[in-house]
Design an enzyme around this catalytic site. Structure first.
Site, PDB file in Angstrom:
ATOM      1  CB  VAL A   7      11.808 -66.702  26.762  1.00  0.00           C
ATOM      2  CG1 VAL A   7      12.265 -65.771  25.929  1.00  0.00           C
ATOM      3  CG2 VAL A   7      11.345 -67.876  25.771  1.00  0.00           C
ATOM      4  CG  PHE A   8      16.373 -63.084  30.809  1.00  0.00           C
ATOM      5  CD1 PHE A   8      15.909 -63.030  32.137  1.00  0.00           C
ATOM      6  CD2 PHE A   8      17.100 -62.253  30.434  1.00  0.00           C
ATOM      7  CE1 PHE A   8      16.382 -61.766  32.902  1.00  0.00           C
ATOM      8  CE2 PHE A   8      17.552 -61.141  31.153  1.00  0.00           C
ATOM      9  CZ  PHE A   8      17.165 -61.014  32.391  1.00  0.00           C
ATOM     10  N   GLY A   9      13.368 -61.987  29.239  1.00  0.00           N
ATOM     11  CA  GLY A   9      13.145 -60.822  28.613  1.00  0.00           C
ATOM     12  C   GLY A   9      14.054 -59.869  29.196  1.00  0.00           C
ATOM     13  CE1 TYR A  10      17.737 -59.825  25.829  1.00  0.00           C
ATOM     14  CE2 TYR A  10      18.577 -57.652  25.546  1.00  0.00           C
ATOM     15  CZ  TYR A  10      18.321 -58.922  24.878  1.00  0.00           C
ATOM     16  OH  TYR A  10      19.060 -59.219  23.732  1.00  0.00           O
ATOM     17  N   GLY A  11      14.511 -56.509  27.262  1.00  0.00           N
ATOM     18  CA  GLY A  11      14.215 -55.423  26.550  1.00  0.00           C
ATOM     19  C   GLY A  11      12.596 -55.308  26.357  1.00  0.00           C
ATOM     20  CB  SER A  12      10.416 -54.793  23.242  1.00  0.00           C
ATOM     21  OG  SER A  12      10.789 -56.013  22.513  1.00  0.00           O
ATOM     22  CD  GLU A  83      12.946 -60.019  19.948  1.00  0.00           C
ATOM     23  OE1 GLU A  83      14.128 -59.527  20.060  1.00  0.00           O
ATOM     24  OE2 GLU A  83      11.969 -59.684  20.437  1.00  0.00           O
TER      25      GLU A  83
HETATM   26  C1  SIN Z   1      13.975 -58.883  24.622  1.00  0.00           C
HETATM   27  O1  SIN Z   1      13.209 -58.252  25.217  1.00  0.00           O
HETATM   28  O2  SIN Z   1      14.721 -59.933  25.791  1.00  0.00           O
HETATM   29  C2  SIN Z   1      14.880 -58.807  23.483  1.00  0.00           C
HETATM   30  C3  SIN Z   1      15.122 -57.464  22.869  1.00  0.00           C
HETATM   31  C4  SIN Z   1      13.993 -56.521  22.438  1.00  0.00           C
HETATM   32  O3  SIN Z   1      13.166 -57.386  21.719  1.00  0.00           O
HETATM   33  O4  SIN Z   1      13.779 -55.443  22.653  1.00  0.00           O
END
Ligand code: SIN
Length: 169
Positions: A7-12, A83
């Site tokens: 899983v690619f995370g780009y935020g939290s 999410e």
């Molecule tokens: C993420 O972190 O990949 C999804 C967006 C978030 O939850 O901030």
């Protein structure tokens, strides 16, 4: 899904791991840009005053840096709940230093009910400074994201610009 999946995370997801994972690596995806264009009615705001969190918008030629997690299939139940505010699982090719793997990313599409879109920077800053939700202050989301990107040695002008404006005022 039957097997462990990236899983690619780009935020939290980059800095708040309330889920189990088998492995975690610095990673990036191509053709997407991170933007504070998604409304948060739960984690960083409320229904009457949503905060701003990140989603991905199509951006040919651009690269989005983040952190990928290898998770067991059952962990998706928790992530789908976390999410839930407009995000959906999308397939994506995830790139690591020297390799790549198919994976999943949670993305809030442009037509989801909580989508806010672009706004003048000063309006975004005012909204972020004002809002808070069940996971804390919207300001802290921006500061944590900027800090975790620096720790990954990753740049994102959009995030760093908002961070600077928030610290400045
Ligand atoms: C993420 O972190 O990949 C999804 C967006 C978030 O939850 O901030």
């Amino acid at each position: 899904m039957k097997h462990p999946t990236w899983v690619f995370g780009y935020g939290s997801l980059i800095w708040r791991q309330d889920f189990a994972y088998i492995d975690s690596r610095r990673a990036y995806i191509d053709g997407w840009a991170r933007r504070f264009w998604q409304g948060s009615h739960d984690h960083r705001g409320v229904h009457s005053d949503p905060g701003r969190v990140v989603t991905l918008v199509e951006a040919p030629g651009k690269r989005c840096h983040g952190r990928a997690f290898l998770i067991e299939p059952h962990v998706f139940e928790h992530l789908d709940e976390r999410e839930i505010n407009g995000y959906e699982r999308n397939h994506v090719e995830i790139y690591f230093d020297g390799s790549q793997e198919p994976g999943v990313v949670y993305r809030a599409a442009l037509d989801n009910f909580a989508f806010l879109g672009d706004a003048p920077l000063d309006e975004m800053v005012a909204q972020i400074k004002r809002c808070a939700g069940k996971s804390g202050r919207n300001i802290d989301y921006v500061l944590e994201l900027a800090q975790s990107l620096r720790e990954l040695d990753a740049s994102d002008p959009h995030v760093f610009e908002l961070e600077a404006l928030i610290r400045d005022e």
